[in-house]
Enzyme design. Structure first.
Site, PDB file in Angstrom:
ATOM      1  N   CYS A  42      56.096  21.867   8.735  1.00 11.79           N
ATOM      2  CA  CYS A  42      55.190  20.824   8.246  1.00 11.79           C
ATOM      3  C   CYS A  42      55.898  19.803   7.372  1.00 11.79           C
ATOM      4  O   CYS A  42      56.961  20.063   6.833  1.00 11.79           O
ATOM      5  CB  CYS A  42      54.095  21.454   7.377  1.00 11.79           C
ATOM      6  SG  CYS A  42      52.844  22.337   8.299  1.00 11.79           S
ATOM      7  N   CYS A  46      51.347  17.830   4.224  1.00 13.74           N
ATOM      8  CA  CYS A  46      50.375  18.510   5.091  1.00 13.74           C
ATOM      9  C   CYS A  46      49.282  19.178   4.266  1.00 13.74           C
ATOM     10  O   CYS A  46      49.533  19.814   3.254  1.00 13.74           O
ATOM     11  CB  CYS A  46      51.057  19.557   5.970  1.00 13.74           C
ATOM     12  SG  CYS A  46      49.902  20.267   7.175  1.00 13.74           S
ATOM     13  N   CYS A  73      53.806  21.466  13.366  1.00 13.31           N
ATOM     14  CA  CYS A  73      52.380  21.602  13.045  1.00 13.31           C
ATOM     15  C   CYS A  73      51.587  20.528  13.788  1.00 13.31           C
ATOM     16  O   CYS A  73      51.985  19.375  13.835  1.00 13.31           O
ATOM     17  CB  CYS A  73      52.215  21.449  11.537  1.00 13.31           C
ATOM     18  SG  CYS A  73      50.527  21.231  10.984  1.00 13.31           S
ATOM     19  N   CYS A  76      49.871  17.861  10.835  1.00 11.43           N
ATOM     20  CA  CYS A  76      50.607  16.801  10.124  1.00 11.43           C
ATOM     21  C   CYS A  76      51.657  16.122  11.003  1.00 11.43           C
ATOM     22  O   CYS A  76      52.246  15.129  10.594  1.00 11.43           O
ATOM     23  CB  CYS A  76      51.249  17.347   8.852  1.00 11.43           C
ATOM     24  SG  CYS A  76      52.563  18.547   9.144  1.00 11.43           S
TER      25      CYS A  76
HETATM   26 ZN    ZN Z   1      51.333  20.612   8.889  1.00 12.95          ZN
END
Ligand code: ZN
Length: 194
Positions: A42, A46, A73, A76
């Site tokens: 991330c 995030c 992810c 994000c």
């Molecule tokens: Zn994330």
């Protein structure tokens, strides 16, 4: 999927951990973090649930995390180009380069470059290693040096030309940054080139 720690993968530092907990977007682009238990990586900003610190490792770039076997992810999107922030910092820098002669305040900068003064100050500092104010001073001193070397303009006039119309302030700041008064700096240059 098997993930193993390699020596270039660092555990999370205090500062980075703070950024993760605070979802601090001024760190986006400076590092990404991966979570060993989920296999996902991330951006600092995030908004997903904060992982257990012991399971977090950091990378400089998304590609390193991917190579190590982590997946980006979906929330994000840490592999997206970091364009917005990088471009923004570049725009702020350019604005200062173009307007160092004007009275520049953080408020004026944030008005012209869009973004809150607080966020602008923090983000600029993360990326450039100095505050916008420090960058403005540095730019003015650099331009003043050029004018002192390349012209016979009086010192006060040079101060005004680089955005410091108060001569005492200009002289004090110049001396603090270079070790010389503007007049001494010019004299020294002339002696050297003679
Ligand atoms: Zn994330």
């Amino acid at each position: 999927m098997k993930i193993r720690m390699k020596n270039h993968e660092a555990p999370v530092s205090e500062k980075q951990w703070r950024a993760i907990i605070d979802c601090d977007s001024s760190y986006d682009g400076l590092f990404i973090y991966a979570v060993l238990t989920t296999g996902i990586f991330c951006k600092p900003s995030c908004r997903s649930r904060v992982p257990n610190r012991g399971n977090v490792i950091v990378f400089g770039h998304a590609e390193e995390a991917r190579t190590a076997g982590f997946r980006p992810c979906k929330r994000c999107k840490p592999t997206d180009r970091l364009g917005p922030i990088e471009d923004w910092v570049a725009r702020i820098t350019q604005y200062i380069d173009d307007h160092y002669k004007d009275p520049l305040t953080l408020e004026a900068l944030s008005y012209h470059c869009h973004g809150s003064p607080y966020h602008l100050q923090r983000t600029f500092k993360r990326w450039k290693g100095m505050t916008p104010g420090e960058y403005i001073q540095r730019t003015r001193i650099r331009k003043a040096k050029e004018l002192l070397a390349g012209s016979d303009k009086p010192v006060a006039e040079i101060g005004t030309a680089v955005g410091m119309p108060s001569a005492p302030y200009f002289i004090t700041l110049f001396k603090r940054k270079t070790g010389y008064t503007p007049a001494d700096f010019r004299k020294l240059l002339r002696e050297k080139t003679r």
